[in-house]
Design an enzyme around this catalytic site. Structure first.
Site, mmCIF file in Angstrom:
data_model
loop_
_atom_site.group_PDB
_atom_site.id
_atom_site.type_symbol
_atom_site.label_atom_id
_atom_site.label_comp_id
_atom_site.label_asym_id
_atom_site.label_seq_id
_atom_site.Cartn_x
_atom_site.Cartn_y
_atom_site.Cartn_z
ATOM 1 N N CYS A 1 3.990 9.112 0.964
ATOM 2 C CA CYS A 1 2.643 9.600 0.675
ATOM 3 C C CYS A 1 2.684 10.572 -0.503
ATOM 4 C CB CYS A 1 2.068 10.296 1.908
ATOM 5 S SG CYS A 1 0.455 11.052 1.625
ATOM 6 N N ARG B 1 0.844 -1.196 0.000
ATOM 7 C CA ARG B 1 0.000 0.000 0.000
ATOM 8 C C ARG B 1 0.875 1.240 0.000
ATOM 9 N NH1 ARG B 1 -0.627 4.540 3.044
ATOM 10 N NH2 ARG B 1 -0.283 3.280 4.910
ATOM 11 N N ASP B 2 1.495 1.545 1.116
ATOM 12 C CA ASP B 2 2.326 2.745 1.213
ATOM 13 C C ASP B 2 3.527 2.652 0.293
ATOM 14 O OD1 ASP B 2 3.772 4.976 2.017
ATOM 15 O OD2 ASP B 2 3.320 4.715 4.127
ATOM 16 N N ASN C 1 9.681 4.286 3.363
ATOM 17 C CA ASN C 1 9.480 3.771 4.712
ATOM 18 C C ASN C 1 10.760 3.138 5.246
ATOM 19 O OD1 ASN C 1 6.313 3.575 5.425
ATOM 20 N ND2 ASN C 1 6.587 3.278 3.230
ATOM 21 N N HIS D 1 5.034 4.193 12.749
ATOM 22 C CA HIS D 1 5.172 4.198 11.289
ATOM 23 C C HIS D 1 6.106 5.341 10.922
ATOM 24 C CE1 HIS D 1 3.268 3.912 7.096
ATOM 25 N NE2 HIS D 1 4.063 4.969 7.030
ATOM 26 N N HIS E 1 9.010 7.176 8.205
ATOM 27 C CA HIS E 1 9.652 7.319 6.907
ATOM 28 C C HIS E 1 11.090 7.766 7.130
ATOM 29 C CE1 HIS E 1 6.197 6.767 4.125
ATOM 30 N NE2 HIS E 1 5.546 6.984 5.247
#
Length: 299
Positions: free
Chosen positions: A239, A13-14, A248, A206, A208
């Site tokens: 994002c 996803r990300d 990430n 979470h 980055h």
């Protein structure tokens, strides 16, 4: 504390949402199957967004429908932004719903088209609906450590959103460093503050890696009670609705770091590296993980 650590793979996803080269469904199925078989605890298959706005996620329903019919040990998670996305997720086998609110007004508007207050009301309503349906639910605060558009985000703004979640009975909470601005001391302050408010909260981190502090931030969060960590194979991600989209924390780097403490050796690192290597070839760019560059330690 290390023995409690669980890993939530968000690369599908990300990780993929910021890649312009579309990954075909068959290839995604192959990659997801390998990650599911690696021993990772939670795998985020995709997000339920409009396919025109994010073509990379156009097959999310198909992927959930496929994997919901195949035996697996990992929990299958999906990201939803609104009620329509939740309805789609309920139809195709999502086991864990992830949803959140940005602490940045600018990012909230760009990402969801809603103000922080409106988004908070919507997300809490959907989260309650998901809980009542027997689903696992995680609520997050995005841009919790800073915003590419607004810069510094007051910590009290983050804790206000967290407080709204806790008041609604939602204790599975993630703090997301959407812009990659977090630093360890800040991470410790925010995670310890939540634990002081509610010791029974279950915390997810979470991060980055915009400024190279991703792994350091993971361990800072861990020291203050975070148990779940969202990472992405090959260090992919970012994002598309933030100013600078950086990758990430790499799943393989994080697992390798845990292995050095003789923790989470149940995870098959080679399977993750195989997917990361395949992604490197497919996207024709170098992986962001350190492990792919220098190799793993032999102990």
């Amino acid at each position: 504390m290390l023995k409690k650590i669980k890993i939530h793979e968000v690369g599908f996803r990300d990780g993929l949402q910021n890649e312009s080269k579309i990954v075909d469904t068959e290839r995604k199925i192959n990659w997801i199957a390998q990650i599911l078989n690696s021993g990772i605890d939670i795998v985020q298959i995709g997000s339920f967004v409009h396919p025109v706005k994010m073509p990379q996620m156009a097959d999310t329903d198909t992927l959930f429908d496929y994997f919901s019919k195949i035996p697996h040990k990992a929990l299958l998670s999906g990201l939803v932004l609104n009620e329509k996305g939740f309805e789609r997720g309920m139809k195709c086998g999502v086991e864990m719903f992830c949803m959140g609110v940005s602490a940045s007004e600018t990012h909230s508007q760009k990402n969801t088209g809603m103000s922080i207050q409106k988004a908070t009301d919507v997300i809490i309503s959907i989260a309650r609906e998901a809980v009542n349906a027997g689903k696992v639910v995680q609520v997050s605060v995005q841009s919790a450590f800073g915003c590419g558009f607004e810069g510094k985000i007051p910590e009290e703004n983050v804790l206000m959103i967290v407080g709204n979640y806790l008041d609604a009975g939602l204790k599975n909470i993630s703090l997301a460093d959407t812009a990659g601005y977090a630093y360890p001391e800040q991470v410790k302050r925010l995670f310890s503050s939540i634990k002081r408010i509610d010791e029974s909260s279950v915390l997810t981190a979470h991060f980055h890696n915009t400024y190279g502090l991703g792994l350091a931030n993971c361990y800072a969060a861990m020291s203050e009670g975070a148990e779940y960590f969202e990472t992405a194979f090959a260090g992919l991600g970012g994002c598309p609705f933030t100013k600078v989209a950086a990758g990430n924390v790499s799943t393989e780097d994080f697992v390798h770091s845990l292995n050095r403490n003789d923790v989470r050796r149940d995870i098959d690192l080679e399977k993750i590296l195989n997917v990361a290597d395949s992604a490197q070839v497919y996207f024709e760019k170098e992986n962001q993980s350190y492990l792919s560059k220098v190799g793993r330690l032999g102990y």
